[in-house]
Design an enzyme around this catalytic site. Structure first.
Site, PDB file in Angstrom:
ATOM      1  N   LYS A 121       9.829   6.143   9.108  1.00  0.00           N
ATOM      2  CA  LYS A 121       9.340   5.174  10.088  1.00  0.00           C
ATOM      3  C   LYS A 121      10.244   5.065  11.305  1.00  0.00           C
ATOM      4  O   LYS A 121       9.771   4.793  12.404  1.00  0.00           O
ATOM      5  CB  LYS A 121       9.157   3.797   9.436  1.00  0.00           C
ATOM      6  CG  LYS A 121       7.976   3.760   8.474  1.00  0.00           C
ATOM      7  CD  LYS A 121       7.635   2.338   8.079  1.00  0.00           C
ATOM      8  CE  LYS A 121       6.364   2.304   7.238  1.00  0.00           C
ATOM      9  NZ  LYS A 121       6.071   0.951   6.746  1.00  0.00           N
ATOM     10  N   LYS A 202      -2.480   9.587   0.696  1.00  0.00           N
ATOM     11  CA  LYS A 202      -2.986   8.382   0.055  1.00  0.00           C
ATOM     12  C   LYS A 202      -3.811   7.561   1.046  1.00  0.00           C
ATOM     13  O   LYS A 202      -3.441   7.474   2.214  1.00  0.00           O
ATOM     14  CB  LYS A 202      -1.770   7.563  -0.414  1.00  0.00           C
ATOM     15  CG  LYS A 202      -2.007   6.742  -1.650  1.00  0.00           C
ATOM     16  CD  LYS A 202      -0.671   6.195  -2.147  1.00  0.00           C
ATOM     17  CE  LYS A 202      -0.664   4.701  -2.038  1.00  0.00           C
ATOM     18  NZ  LYS A 202       0.527   4.075  -2.632  1.00  0.00           N
ATOM     19  N   LYS A 205      -2.572   5.543   4.386  1.00  0.00           N
ATOM     20  CA  LYS A 205      -1.370   6.085   5.022  1.00  0.00           C
ATOM     21  C   LYS A 205      -1.686   6.814   6.322  1.00  0.00           C
ATOM     22  O   LYS A 205      -0.821   7.008   7.160  1.00  0.00           O
ATOM     23  CB  LYS A 205      -0.633   7.040   4.069  1.00  0.00           C
ATOM     24  CG  LYS A 205      -0.059   6.341   2.848  1.00  0.00           C
ATOM     25  CD  LYS A 205       1.028   5.337   3.207  1.00  0.00           C
ATOM     26  CE  LYS A 205       1.289   4.374   2.070  1.00  0.00           C
ATOM     27  NZ  LYS A 205       2.019   3.176   2.451  1.00  0.00           N
TER      28      LYS A 205
END
Ligand code: TRP
Length: 329
Positions: A121, A202, A205
């Site tokens: 991130k 997933k 995401k």
């Protein structure tokens, strides 16, 4: 709503956490909410809406507030029974932030910078909030605060759970027995819903078009499924490696109906079946949500009750931690 979550030795207590950064989707329902709802008769659970975690990246205040209330409403609509499963907004139990600080005093800087999610991130560019770095410590506080024994975690949260276990053990060793060391419980793989457009990721995401929101209208659901990625193989078969999209559709069908696909050759038929199954699953949830959404004060009361129920556990934990680490109680 007067019962208090009790603290009996040998008991199981599960904490399931959600981050109100967006709308809950099919992956949240099948992977987290449904297991929680199914276990309500046998397992004591707390459902946590981690609003403080939603501020670790650039955020819009109004959206965080809206998603917090909406997620709580969707949880109720999906069948979370607040009498048995307190729904708790993280910021409404102040002990989360207090324990966060105490745990920062046993966590090392290197432990935080090593977190894969932090590295990913923070690589996105732009200013990095300090809270993004310390977020796994806050998550550890969430877990340890309630003497949690079980935490359902997907793969992406494994490292954070490990940190919670490490910090609990370290604190207990240095400052005396204070925290229950939690275990991770893994959702079974079929309940792991992948993104429909990017079936190797997933659901939730990617920012693309492959999510099914739990409140999506039927035509949006149909469109998302019609556009779901498949392949050229022309056979409806579970093969996660080579046919991730088709495998995901088969798994969703199995999770929602318990049935295998009826036609082993037609992707169109498979998509139709999956669309029908999802619509059958979500239509009642949507209807209950629409009713509950008319009465946000009721939902706010549920949240206030949830916080009130768990606060004694949180207060007792913080008291032990304060005493151990050297603060005057
Ligand atoms: N970090 C989790 C996520 O992004 C959400 C979360 C916050 C959580 N606190 C938690 C999960 C405590 C489990 C336990 O999915």
């Amino acid at each position: 709503m007067t019962t208090t979550v009790t603290d009996a030795p040998g008991r199981t207590r599960r904490l399931t956490g959600f981050q109100p950064t967006g709308r809950l989707h099919l992956g949240n329902l099948l992977g987290a909410l449904r297991p929680l709802i199914r276990a309500q008769d046998t397992t004591e659970s707390i459902a946590l809406i981690a609003d403080l975690h939603a501020m670790t990246m650039e955020h819009d205040p109004a959206s965080v507030r809206r998603f917090t209330l909406e997620q709580a409403t969707v949880m109720l609509a999906a069948g979370v029974d607040p009498e048995r499963t307190p729904i708790v907004v993280q910021s409404q139990v102040r002990e989360h932030t207090e324990l966060h600080y105490l745990l920062e005093c046993v966590a090392a800087h290197g432990e935080a910078t090593r977190m894969i999610q932090f590295k990913e991130k923070s690589a996105a560019g732009g200013p990095i909030r300090l809270s993004l770095l310390t977020y796994p410590v806050l998550m550890a506080a969430d877990i340890l605060l309630y003497d949690t024994t079980q935490v359902p975690v997907g793969e992406d949260q494994n490292q954070h759970l490990e940190l919670a276990r490490t910090l609990a053990t370290r604190f207990n060793t240095k400052y005396g027995p204070t925290f229950t060391v939690p275990e991770g419980v893994r959702p079974d793989s079929a309940a792991r819903v992948m993104d429909l457009a990017e079936p190797t990721m997933k659901m939730g995401k990617s920012l693309g078009t492959g999510q099914i929101g739990l409140l999506d209208p039927p035509e949006v659901i149909r469109r998302t499924i019609a556009r779901a990625a498949t392949d050229q193989a022309g056979r409806v078969r579970r093969d996660r490696e080579n046919q991730p999209g088709v495998t995901n559709l088969i798994d969703i069908l199995a999770e929602t109906t318990g049935r295998p696909p009826s036609d082993p050759t037609s992707y169109a038929a498979l998509k139709r079946e999956v669309g029908d199954a999802i619509e059958a699953l979500l239509a009642p949830l949507r209807a209950r949500h629409a009713e509950l959404a008319k009465n946000p004060d009721f939902v706010r009361r549920v949240l206030a009750d949830g916080a009130e129920k768990v606060r004694p556990i949180a207060a007792a934990t913080v008291r032990r931690a304060r005493a151990g680490i050297g603060l005057l109680n």
